[in-house]
Design a protein around this motif. Structure first.
Motif, PDB file in Angstrom:
ATOM      1  N   TYR A  60      24.943  30.702   2.545  1.00 53.25           N
ATOM      2  CA  TYR A  60      24.231  31.776   3.238  1.00 53.25           C
ATOM      3  C   TYR A  60      22.819  31.381   3.665  1.00 53.25           C
ATOM      4  CZ  TYR A  60      28.232  34.537   1.722  1.00 53.25           C
ATOM      5  OH  TYR A  60      29.497  35.012   1.508  1.00 53.25           O
ATOM      6  N   TYR A  61      22.422  30.135   3.393  1.00 50.46           N
ATOM      7  CA  TYR A  61      21.173  29.614   3.954  1.00 50.46           C
ATOM      8  C   TYR A  61      21.374  29.202   5.414  1.00 50.46           C
ATOM      9  CZ  TYR A  61      18.955  29.262  -0.676  1.00 50.46           C
ATOM     10  OH  TYR A  61      18.407  29.525  -1.906  1.00 50.46           O
ATOM     11  N   TYR A  62      22.579  28.729   5.731  1.00 49.82           N
ATOM     12  CA  TYR A  62      22.798  28.184   7.073  1.00 49.82           C
ATOM     13  C   TYR A  62      23.825  28.942   7.914  1.00 49.82           C
ATOM     14  CZ  TYR A  62      26.892  25.865   5.013  1.00 49.82           C
ATOM     15  OH  TYR A  62      28.076  25.608   4.377  1.00 49.82           O
ATOM     16  N   ARG A  63      24.481  29.950   7.335  1.00 47.85           N
ATOM     17  CA  ARG A  63      25.422  30.744   8.120  1.00 47.85           C
ATOM     18  C   ARG A  63      25.482  32.159   7.566  1.00 47.85           C
ATOM     19  NH1 ARG A  63      29.979  32.050   5.432  1.00 47.85           N
ATOM     20  NH2 ARG A  63      30.802  30.645   3.855  1.00 47.85           N
ATOM     21  N   ASP A  64      26.020  33.062   8.391  1.00 48.30           N
ATOM     22  CA  ASP A  64      26.182  34.443   7.954  1.00 48.30           C
ATOM     23  C   ASP A  64      27.474  34.597   7.155  1.00 48.30           C
ATOM     24  OD1 ASP A  64      23.843  35.508   9.040  1.00 48.30           O
ATOM     25  OD2 ASP A  64      24.755  35.733  11.014  1.00 48.30           O
ATOM     26  N   PRO A  65      27.538  35.622   6.316  1.00 49.37           N
ATOM     27  CA  PRO A  65      28.762  35.891   5.569  1.00 49.37           C
ATOM     28  C   PRO A  65      29.940  36.176   6.510  1.00 49.37           C
ATOM     29  CG  PRO A  65      26.920  37.110   4.658  1.00 49.37           C
ATOM     30  CD  PRO A  65      26.453  36.527   5.955  1.00 49.37           C
ATOM     31  N   ILE A  66      31.137  35.897   6.020  1.00 44.55           N
ATOM     32  CA  ILE A  66      32.370  36.061   6.789  1.00 44.55           C
ATOM     33  C   ILE A  66      33.238  37.126   6.123  1.00 44.55           C
ATOM     34  CG2 ILE A  66      34.484  34.868   7.520  1.00 44.55           C
ATOM     35  CD1 ILE A  66      32.837  32.243   7.405  1.00 44.55           C
ATOM     36  N   ARG A  67      33.886  37.945   6.954  1.00 43.68           N
ATOM     37  CA  ARG A  67      34.801  38.962   6.429  1.00 43.68           C
ATOM     38  C   ARG A  67      35.810  38.305   5.491  1.00 43.68           C
ATOM     39  NH1 ARG A  67      37.133  40.378  10.769  1.00 43.68           N
ATOM     40  NH2 ARG A  67      35.592  41.923  11.387  1.00 43.68           N
ATOM     41  N   GLY A  68      36.028  38.929   4.344  1.00 42.23           N
ATOM     42  CA  GLY A  68      36.981  38.436   3.362  1.00 42.23           C
ATOM     43  C   GLY A  68      36.336  37.676   2.215  1.00 42.23           C
ATOM     44  N   GLU A  69      35.121  37.165   2.405  1.00 40.46           N
ATOM     45  CA  GLU A  69      34.447  36.451   1.329  1.00 40.46           C
ATOM     46  C   GLU A  69      33.995  37.424   0.250  1.00 40.46           C
ATOM     47  OE1 GLU A  69      32.521  32.584   3.511  1.00 40.46           O
ATOM     48  OE2 GLU A  69      31.265  34.371   3.375  1.00 40.46           O
ATOM     49  N   ILE A  70      33.920  36.916  -0.961  1.00 44.11           N
ATOM     50  CA  ILE A  70      33.379  37.676  -2.086  1.00 44.11           C
ATOM     51  C   ILE A  70      31.924  37.258  -2.220  1.00 44.11           C
ATOM     52  CG2 ILE A  70      33.543  38.159  -4.545  1.00 44.11           C
ATOM     53  CD1 ILE A  70      36.538  37.348  -4.315  1.00 44.11           C
ATOM     54  N   ALA A  71      31.028  38.238  -2.213  1.00 44.43           N
ATOM     55  CA  ALA A  71      29.599  37.931  -2.202  1.00 44.43           C
ATOM     56  C   ALA A  71      28.847  38.705  -3.276  1.00 44.43           C
ATOM     57  CB  ALA A  71      29.011  38.248  -0.829  1.00 44.43           C
ATOM     58  N   VAL A  72      27.762  38.103  -3.736  1.00 42.91           N
ATOM     59  CA  VAL A  72      26.825  38.743  -4.656  1.00 42.91           C
ATOM     60  C   VAL A  72      25.668  39.249  -3.818  1.00 42.91           C
ATOM     61  CG1 VAL A  72      25.270  38.405  -6.608  1.00 42.91           C
ATOM     62  CG2 VAL A  72      27.477  37.215  -6.546  1.00 42.91           C
ATOM     63  N   PHE A  73      25.275  40.503  -4.048  1.00 42.18           N
ATOM     64  CA  PHE A  73      24.163  41.065  -3.293  1.00 42.18           C
ATOM     65  C   PHE A  73      23.293  41.924  -4.186  1.00 42.18           C
ATOM     66  CE2 PHE A  73      27.786  43.865  -2.885  1.00 42.18           C
ATOM     67  CZ  PHE A  73      27.276  45.146  -3.030  1.00 42.18           C
ATOM     68  N   HIS A  74      22.075  42.107  -3.731  1.00 45.75           N
ATOM     69  CA  HIS A  74      21.109  42.915  -4.454  1.00 45.75           C
ATOM     70  C   HIS A  74      21.235  44.355  -3.970  1.00 45.75           C
ATOM     71  CE1 HIS A  74      17.027  44.478  -5.342  1.00 45.75           C
ATOM     72  NE2 HIS A  74      17.297  43.897  -6.475  1.00 45.75           N
ATOM     73  N   PHE A  75      21.396  45.284  -4.915  1.00 46.56           N
ATOM     74  CA  PHE A  75      21.451  46.709  -4.592  1.00 46.56           C
ATOM     75  C   PHE A  75      20.673  47.472  -5.657  1.00 46.56           C
ATOM     76  CE2 PHE A  75      23.391  50.921  -5.039  1.00 46.56           C
ATOM     77  CZ  PHE A  75      23.115  51.421  -3.778  1.00 46.56           C
ATOM     78  N   GLU A  76      19.645  48.181  -5.218  1.00 45.31           N
ATOM     79  CA  GLU A  76      18.738  48.887  -6.128  1.00 45.31           C
ATOM     80  C   GLU A  76      18.224  47.904  -7.158  1.00 45.31           C
ATOM     81  OE1 GLU A  76      20.959  52.414  -7.277  1.00 45.31           O
ATOM     82  OE2 GLU A  76      20.490  53.384  -5.380  1.00 45.31           O
ATOM     83  N   GLU A  77      18.491  48.104  -8.427  1.00 50.38           N
ATOM     84  CA  GLU A  77      17.979  47.198  -9.473  1.00 50.38           C
ATOM     85  C   GLU A  77      19.031  46.208  -9.965  1.00 50.38           C
ATOM     86  OE1 GLU A  77      14.734  47.173 -10.297  1.00 50.38           O
ATOM     87  OE2 GLU A  77      14.546  48.690  -8.727  1.00 50.38           O
ATOM     88  N   ASP A  78      20.196  46.180  -9.331  1.00 48.82           N
ATOM     89  CA  ASP A  78      21.309  45.361  -9.821  1.00 48.82           C
ATOM     90  C   ASP A  78      21.729  44.300  -8.814  1.00 48.82           C
ATOM     91  OD1 ASP A  78      21.678  46.848 -12.231  1.00 48.82           O
ATOM     92  OD2 ASP A  78      22.720  48.395 -11.085  1.00 48.82           O
ATOM     93  N   HIS A  79      22.503  43.355  -9.318  1.00 54.80           N
ATOM     94  CA  HIS A  79      23.252  42.437  -8.470  1.00 54.80           C
ATOM     95  C   HIS A  79      24.701  42.870  -8.595  1.00 54.80           C
ATOM     96  CE1 HIS A  79      19.999  39.153  -8.834  1.00 54.80           C
ATOM     97  NE2 HIS A  79      19.828  39.877  -7.751  1.00 54.80           N
TER      98      HIS A  79
END
Length: 178
Positions: A60-79
């Motif tokens: 994700y430094y060099y490309r955008d996420p792709i549909r179907g991938e499992i990703a970790v993201f920041h939401f409120e105070e959690d990952h």
């Protein structure tokens, strides 16, 4: 005096090596790969509560996420960890337990209970929904037990941190996540 100097030099050298090792570990876990333990059942059966994962920040430094991938993201105070269902510009709709992307039924072999894809009362999202530029629509694989974009809306690209890559524990589940 010579022995004291040698001991001091060895102590300084060992301290320097330890500091470099700690610094390297911090840099790697902050910018390249890191470990996470999954606390909830929102991704069952792809990922179970208690699974230990290695997540990869590099893609994700060099490309955008792709549909179907499992990703970790920041939401409120959690990952959180969810599957990317919609990318910017997609029209998402949910009808009779089926997810539609741009009018076509999404094939979701990873779901163990397809009929559990439903809408939440009081959701911030009204369907059909167009994913805004710079945002992604995320959903758990265990739809009946997942607080996801159906509830809290899309996730900004800048909040998506890493791609889930490998389950490392328990040992009977070791492997690449799909």
């Amino acid at each position: 005096m010579g022995k004291a100097n040698n001991k001091l030099k060895r102590l300084i050298e060992r301290t320097k090596e330890l500091i470099l090792a700690v610094l390297s570990a911090v840099l790697i876990s902050s910018f390249i790969i890191s470990h996470t333990k999954v606390p909830t059942a929102s991704m069952v059966s792809t990922i179970n509560p208690g699974d230990h994962l290695i997540v990869n920040r590099i893609p994700y430094y060099y490309r955008d996420p792709i549909r179907g991938e499992i990703a970790v993201f920041h939401f409120e105070e959690d990952h959180l960890i969810k599957r990317i269902i919609g990318v910017p510009g997609d029209e998402i709709n949910i009808e009779s337990g089926q997810v539609y992307i741009n009018g076509k039924a999404l094939k979701e072999a990873y779901l163990n209970h397809k009929e559990n894809t439903y809408l939440y009362a009081g959701s911030k999202v009204k369907f059909p929904y167009i994913v805004p530029d710079g945002y992604y629509f995320m959903m758990g694989d265990n739809r009946s037990n997942s607080k996801d974009s159906r509830v809290f809306g899309p996730i900004a690209r800048k909040e998506i941190l890493a791609k889930a890559g490998l389950c490392i524990y328990p040992f009977d589940r070791v492997g690449i996540l799909k």
